[in-house]
Design a protein around this motif. Structure first.
Motif, mmCIF file in Angstrom:
data_model
loop_
_atom_site.group_PDB
_atom_site.id
_atom_site.type_symbol
_atom_site.label_atom_id
_atom_site.label_comp_id
_atom_site.label_asym_id
_atom_site.label_seq_id
_atom_site.Cartn_x
_atom_site.Cartn_y
_atom_site.Cartn_z
ATOM 1 N N ASP A 124 28.045 77.302 48.195
ATOM 2 C CA ASP A 124 28.363 75.930 48.587
ATOM 3 C C ASP A 124 29.649 75.401 47.959
ATOM 4 O O ASP A 124 29.920 74.204 48.033
ATOM 5 C CB ASP A 124 27.194 75.012 48.223
ATOM 6 C CG ASP A 124 26.876 75.036 46.729
ATOM 7 O OD1 ASP A 124 27.483 75.850 45.995
ATOM 8 O OD2 ASP A 124 26.014 74.245 46.291
ATOM 9 N N GLN A 125 30.451 76.265 47.333
ATOM 10 C CA GLN A 125 31.693 75.820 46.700
ATOM 11 C C GLN A 125 32.778 76.890 46.824
ATOM 12 O O GLN A 125 32.498 78.052 47.134
ATOM 13 C CB GLN A 125 31.467 75.553 45.198
ATOM 14 C CG GLN A 125 30.667 74.317 44.864
ATOM 15 C CD GLN A 125 30.505 74.166 43.357
ATOM 16 O OE1 GLN A 125 29.830 74.967 42.712
ATOM 17 N NE2 GLN A 125 31.129 73.143 42.786
ATOM 18 N N PHE A 126 34.004 76.462 46.554
ATOM 19 C CA PHE A 126 35.134 77.372 46.358
ATOM 20 C C PHE A 126 35.400 78.285 47.562
ATOM 21 O O PHE A 126 35.857 79.415 47.406
ATOM 22 C CB PHE A 126 34.921 78.237 45.106
ATOM 23 C CG PHE A 126 34.398 77.491 43.912
ATOM 24 C CD1 PHE A 126 35.067 76.368 43.433
ATOM 25 C CD2 PHE A 126 33.237 77.893 43.271
ATOM 26 C CE1 PHE A 126 34.588 75.670 42.327
ATOM 27 C CE2 PHE A 126 32.752 77.211 42.167
ATOM 28 C CZ PHE A 126 33.423 76.088 41.695
ATOM 29 N N GLY A 127 35.109 77.799 48.761
ATOM 30 C CA GLY A 127 35.372 78.595 49.954
ATOM 31 C C GLY A 127 34.371 79.696 50.222
ATOM 32 O O GLY A 127 34.599 80.566 51.071
ATOM 33 N N MET A 128 33.243 79.670 49.523
ATOM 34 C CA MET A 128 32.219 80.708 49.712
ATOM 35 C C MET A 128 31.653 80.725 51.126
ATOM 36 O O MET A 128 31.357 81.787 51.683
ATOM 37 C CB MET A 128 31.060 80.482 48.736
ATOM 38 C CG MET A 128 31.341 80.838 47.296
ATOM 39 S SD MET A 128 29.883 80.466 46.279
ATOM 40 C CE MET A 128 30.236 81.441 44.819
ATOM 41 N N GLU A 129 31.506 79.521 51.711
ATOM 42 C CA GLU A 129 30.818 79.414 52.997
ATOM 43 C C GLU A 129 31.467 80.274 54.072
ATOM 44 O O GLU A 129 30.778 80.898 54.893
ATOM 45 C CB GLU A 129 30.791 77.951 53.461
ATOM 46 C CG GLU A 129 30.200 76.983 52.437
ATOM 47 C CD GLU A 129 31.246 76.351 51.529
ATOM 48 O OE1 GLU A 129 32.227 77.052 51.190
ATOM 49 O OE2 GLU A 129 31.093 75.179 51.166
ATOM 50 N N GLY A 130 32.789 80.318 54.077
ATOM 51 C CA GLY A 130 33.493 81.056 55.114
ATOM 52 C C GLY A 130 33.382 82.562 54.993
ATOM 53 O O GLY A 130 33.683 83.288 55.945
ATOM 54 N N ILE A 131 32.964 83.045 53.834
ATOM 55 C CA ILE A 131 32.854 84.492 53.617
ATOM 56 C C ILE A 131 31.396 84.949 53.676
ATOM 57 O O ILE A 131 31.060 85.897 54.384
ATOM 58 C CB ILE A 131 33.476 84.890 52.265
ATOM 59 C CG1 ILE A 131 34.915 84.361 52.163
ATOM 60 C CG2 ILE A 131 33.430 86.405 52.087
ATOM 61 C CD1 ILE A 131 35.840 84.830 53.266
ATOM 62 N N PHE A 132 30.516 84.271 52.950
ATOM 63 C CA PHE A 132 29.109 84.682 52.924
ATOM 64 C C PHE A 132 28.352 84.204 54.159
ATOM 65 O O PHE A 132 27.427 84.874 54.617
ATOM 66 C CB PHE A 132 28.431 84.150 51.657
ATOM 67 C CG PHE A 132 28.980 84.739 50.390
ATOM 68 C CD1 PHE A 132 28.676 86.035 50.017
ATOM 69 C CD2 PHE A 132 29.816 83.997 49.564
ATOM 70 C CE1 PHE A 132 29.177 86.586 48.850
ATOM 71 C CE2 PHE A 132 30.323 84.528 48.389
ATOM 72 C CZ PHE A 132 30.005 85.833 48.029
ATOM 73 N N ALA A 133 28.691 83.033 54.643
ATOM 74 C CA ALA A 133 28.150 82.456 55.886
ATOM 75 C C ALA A 133 26.712 81.972 55.765
ATOM 76 O O ALA A 133 26.389 80.880 56.228
ATOM 77 C CB ALA A 133 28.275 83.435 57.051
ATOM 78 N N THR A 134 25.821 82.758 55.181
ATOM 79 C CA THR A 134 24.411 82.376 55.095
ATOM 80 C C THR A 134 23.886 82.605 53.682
ATOM 81 O O THR A 134 24.416 83.429 52.927
ATOM 82 C CB THR A 134 23.547 83.198 56.067
ATOM 83 O OG1 THR A 134 23.525 84.568 55.642
ATOM 84 C CG2 THR A 134 24.082 83.108 57.492
ATOM 85 N N GLN A 135 22.818 81.901 53.347
ATOM 86 C CA GLN A 135 22.175 82.096 52.048
ATOM 87 C C GLN A 135 21.630 83.516 51.934
ATOM 88 O O GLN A 135 21.721 84.151 50.882
ATOM 89 C CB GLN A 135 21.041 81.078 51.869
ATOM 90 C CG GLN A 135 20.287 81.194 50.552
ATOM 91 C CD GLN A 135 21.118 80.789 49.341
ATOM 92 O OE1 GLN A 135 22.068 80.008 49.469
ATOM 93 N NE2 GLN A 135 20.784 81.320 48.172
ATOM 94 N N GLU A 136 21.076 84.010 53.025
ATOM 95 C CA GLU A 136 20.518 85.365 53.016
ATOM 96 C C GLU A 136 21.585 86.402 52.682
ATOM 97 O O GLU A 136 21.359 87.304 51.866
ATOM 98 C CB GLU A 136 19.895 85.679 54.377
ATOM 99 C CG GLU A 136 19.295 87.075 54.470
ATOM 100 C CD GLU A 136 18.750 87.384 55.855
ATOM 101 O OE1 GLU A 136 18.103 88.438 56.012
ATOM 102 O OE2 GLU A 136 18.981 86.574 56.787
#
Length: 347
Positions: free
Chosen positions: A258-270
């Motif tokens: 949820d920070q530092f641009g993680m969303e665009g790479i990991f995409a999902t919690q799983e």
């Protein structure tokens, strides 16, 4: 009719015409048999190669080497290598499979692969004097920014400023990535496969082109912030590929993207949880109770993360080297690199 070797030659009706006669002897028959045998061997070899290619394409990995050298199928660009404000210059036009020297003295390999969006680069810094027959350890200097951005400095430039490639007699490698590097594979976007790119493209290219140690002990990881997370995660996910990893000032205790641009790479919690450092430490704890393979040094922005990661490793019995400080600027050039490299190469 008898042949010169005493055997009777039998001619089929179609060969009775004098212009078409061919002498058929045991020697001739032997040559035919050899030809047929060679053709069969060739066909078997082709079938075996096709089967091997099919197995390689399924992405499995069970050995102690990287996931598979795919540099043969990668386009090694011959275009000029344009760099940003990171101290690097235009690379000279040439065959990037061999690397082209830039103004900093780095060998620059331009690469286009299916795992990244567009052209990326692999920069290599070798000792000034290479000894014939010697194999050198490789330190992968993992970037914290996409492309050639250098808001937090340039790791390879810092290594050269400190003359670490000569002091430690090691090769240092810095790849670039098309997206913000978190060293993970996106679950659906094939052009954001950062882990696969490093394992299948970067490492095999380096080991093919340079006199380096192509084994676990010879592959070391250095990073901070995002790339400190990446260094830890890569070793924990692939302890049979990488020997040691050093992280400085990294958000090691993150439990959601949820920070530092993680969303665009990991995409999902799983998907994130496959790379989550704390979960990986718990899963690898028994394997990592031997010699120190993990290094935590100092802090800038993430002291609590390092302290908590150290406490977790102590509880799990994971062997590691730990330095709580000194506090430094969150940057490649703030003075932490030399110590971290020394701990990596001389544990």
């Amino acid at each position: 009719m008898s042949g010169d070797d005493g055997f009777k030659v039998v001619r089929p009706p179609w060969a009775e015409n004098a212009a078409e006669r061919r002498r058929i002897t045991p020697t001739g028959l032997w040559r035919v048999r050899v030809f047929v045998l060679m053709a069969a061997v060739l066909l078997a070899a082709v079938a075996s190669a096709e089967e091997g290619a099919a197995k390689a394409s399924d992405g499995t990995h069970s050995g102690k080497e990287p996931l598979g050298a795919e540099t043969q199928s990668v386009c090694l660009s011959r275009s000029h290598a344009k760099h940003g404000n990171d101290g690097n210059s235009h690379a000279k036009r040439g065959n990037d499979a061999d690397g082209t020297a830039d103004r900093e003295g780095f060998q620059v390999h331009g690469v286009e692969s299916p795992y990244q969006a567009g052209r990326t680069e692999i920069r290599v810094l070798r000792p000034d004097r290479l000894e014939e027959g010697r194999r050198y350890p490789v330190v992968y200097v993992l970037p914290v920014e996409a492309g050639n951005e250098a808001r937090f400095g340039n790791g390879l430039v810092e290594v050269k400023r400190q003359d670490l490639h000569n002091k430690h007699r090691a090769v240092f490698v810095a790849p670039t990535f098309s997206h913000l590097p978190w060293y993970a594979d996106h679950p659906t976007d094939p052009e954001i496969r950062q882990e696969t790119y490093l394992l299948r493209i970067v490492v095999p290219l380096v080991e093919k082109q340079y006199p380096v140690q192509a084994n676990t002990d010879g592959r070391l990881l250095l990073g901070f912030s995002k790339s400190g997370w990446g260094a830890m995660g890569l070793l924990l996910r692939h302890p049979d590929v990488f020997g040691r990893a050093a992280a400085w000032d990294a958000p090691l205790m993150k439990n959601k993207p949820d920070q530092f641009g993680m969303e665009g790479i990991f995409a999902t919690q799983e998907n994130f949880e496959k790379y989550q450092v704390t979960k990986l430490l718990q899963g690898r704890a028994v394997e990592l109770q031997g010699p120190n393979r993990l290094v935590l040094t100092g802090y800038g922005n993430f002291r609590e993360h390092h302290q908590q990661a150290h406490d977790l490793m102590m509880r799990l019995g994971v062997a590691h080297e730990y330095r709580d400080g000194p506090a430094r600027k969150h940057d490649w050039h703030s003075g932490w690199v030399e110590e971290a490299v020394g701990l990596l190469l001389h544990p």
